[in-house]
Scaffold this motif. Structure first.
Motif, mmCIF file in Angstrom:
data_model
loop_
_atom_site.group_PDB
_atom_site.id
_atom_site.type_symbol
_atom_site.label_atom_id
_atom_site.label_comp_id
_atom_site.label_asym_id
_atom_site.label_seq_id
_atom_site.Cartn_x
_atom_site.Cartn_y
_atom_site.Cartn_z
ATOM 1 N N UNK A 117 0.715 -1.301 0.055
ATOM 2 C CA UNK A 117 -0.052 0.071 -0.085
ATOM 3 C C UNK A 117 0.882 1.205 -0.098
ATOM 4 N N UNK A 118 1.999 1.115 0.823
ATOM 5 C CA UNK A 118 2.931 2.407 0.762
ATOM 6 C C UNK A 118 3.439 2.677 -0.718
ATOM 7 N N UNK A 119 4.168 1.547 -1.251
ATOM 8 C CA UNK A 119 4.519 1.563 -2.372
ATOM 9 C C UNK A 119 3.502 2.144 -3.610
ATOM 10 N N UNK A 120 2.438 1.555 -3.240
ATOM 11 C CA UNK A 120 1.367 1.697 -4.419
ATOM 12 C C UNK A 120 0.830 3.272 -4.208
ATOM 13 N N UNK A 121 1.184 3.776 -3.235
ATOM 14 C CA UNK A 121 0.701 5.190 -2.835
ATOM 15 C C UNK A 121 1.762 6.110 -3.399
#
Ligand SMILES: Nc1ncnc2c1ncn2[C@@H]1O[C@H](COP(=O)(O)OP(=O)(O)OP(=O)(O)O)[C@@H](O)[C@H]1O
Ligand SMILES: [Mg+2]
Length: 278
Positions: free
Chosen positions: A185-189
């Motif tokens: 989720x962090x990377x995709x953000x």
């Protein structure tokens, strides 16, 4: 931190049927599947084992051709593998004789990108997945979770518009798996590609997704959809909420109904209809 959605990642699947094998092994894995995923959306395909989830991803990746129907990505019809679609598998595809840095940069090397540029990009991606300092390590010296981080970096380096993830965390222990979900989720953000995420873990699907497509049994299609209302960024705390439990119940009902072996593949009521009482 949230960045702009990477454009051109809209996926439109229309009337998709896929047949695998031949003769006695001929299997219709997917039948009449319709699904649209917007650019930058994270959608999970949730369904029972063997229903045809991997086959759908393989078709979007261009590894298997449709028997009927069409797949359009960013306005272009899929007729084979392409760099705008990257796949992360359950088992990583790292080359054991190459260092982490060279594994991450491999896709750029294949494209003829000069070494210095490759190394810079690889370092940037490794930083993104929290692996700075491991550039010179070999895959065998990393934990399973770290190997999957390298795999994600390896896929993202060619800047795909769609990332296809086939149960990427299911070989990991429960704690590492949670950490990887948060990392994703962090990377995709920060790298807002479209993500099509296959799983049969309901909690994982709810925690990660904007929307869940509930798959029917084989031959599979989309039996229903559930929009996940939790705001982003999300914290693991939502898993304990009553809203989370209610969505989980909805998923279980839909999937459980399939599992009781109805004579004809059952179709769950689409979420929007349920919500509006239509
Ligand atoms: N080459 C093949 N020839 C014939 N049938 C196949 C072939 N590959 C897969 N199948 C069958 O097609 C069906 C769908 O397979 P697929 O791998 O897409 O399911 P899945 O939902 O990803 O399963 P899992 O949850 O176990 O990963 C399965 O019943 C499988 O046995
Ligand atoms: Mg599979």
């Amino acid at each position: 931190m949230t960045s702009a959605v990477r454009p051109g990642g809209r996926v439109e699947i229309r009337g998709l049927s896929v047949v695998l094998g031949a003769g006695a092994r001929r299997t219709e894995a997917v039948r009449d599947l319709d699904l649209t995923v917007e650019s930058g959306e994270l959608v999970s395909l949730l369904g029972p084992s063997g229903c045809g989830k991997s086959t759908i991803l393989n078709a979007v990746a261009g590894y298997v051709p449709p028997a009927r129907g069409s797949i359009v990505v960013g306005g272009e019809r899929v007729d084979g593998p392409g760099p705008e679609r990257g796949m992360v598998f359950q088992q990583n595809t790292l080359l054991p004789w190459k260092t982490v840095l060279n594994n991450v940069g491999f896709g750029l090397k294949m494209r003829g990108v000069p070494e210095r540029e490759r190394r810079e990009a690889s370092r940037r991606l490794l930083q993104l997945v929290g692996l700075s300092g491991f550039e010179d390590a070999y895959p065998a010296h990393l934990s399973g979770g770290m190997q999957q981080r390298v795999e994600i970096a390896r896929v993202l380096i060619t800047e795909p518009r769609v990332v296809l993830m086939d149960e990427p965390f299911s070989a990991l222990d429960a704690q590492t798996r949670l950490a990887m979900q948060e990392l994703l989720l962090d990377v995709w953000g920060q790298v807002r590609t479209t993500v099509l995420f296959v799983t049969h873990d309901i909690d994982e699907a709810i925690f990660l997704s904007d929307r869940i497509a509930l798959m029917t049994g084989r031959p599979c299609s989309v039996g229903g959809e559930i929009a996940i209302p939790f705001e982003r960024p999300r914290s693991a705390a939502i898993v304990g909420s009553s809203e989370f439990a209610a969505i989980k119940r909805q998923c279980l009902d839909a999937l459980g109904y399939e599992g009781r072996g109805a004579a004809t593949p059952a179709r769950a009521t689409p979420a929007r209809e349920q919500q509006t009482g239509a």
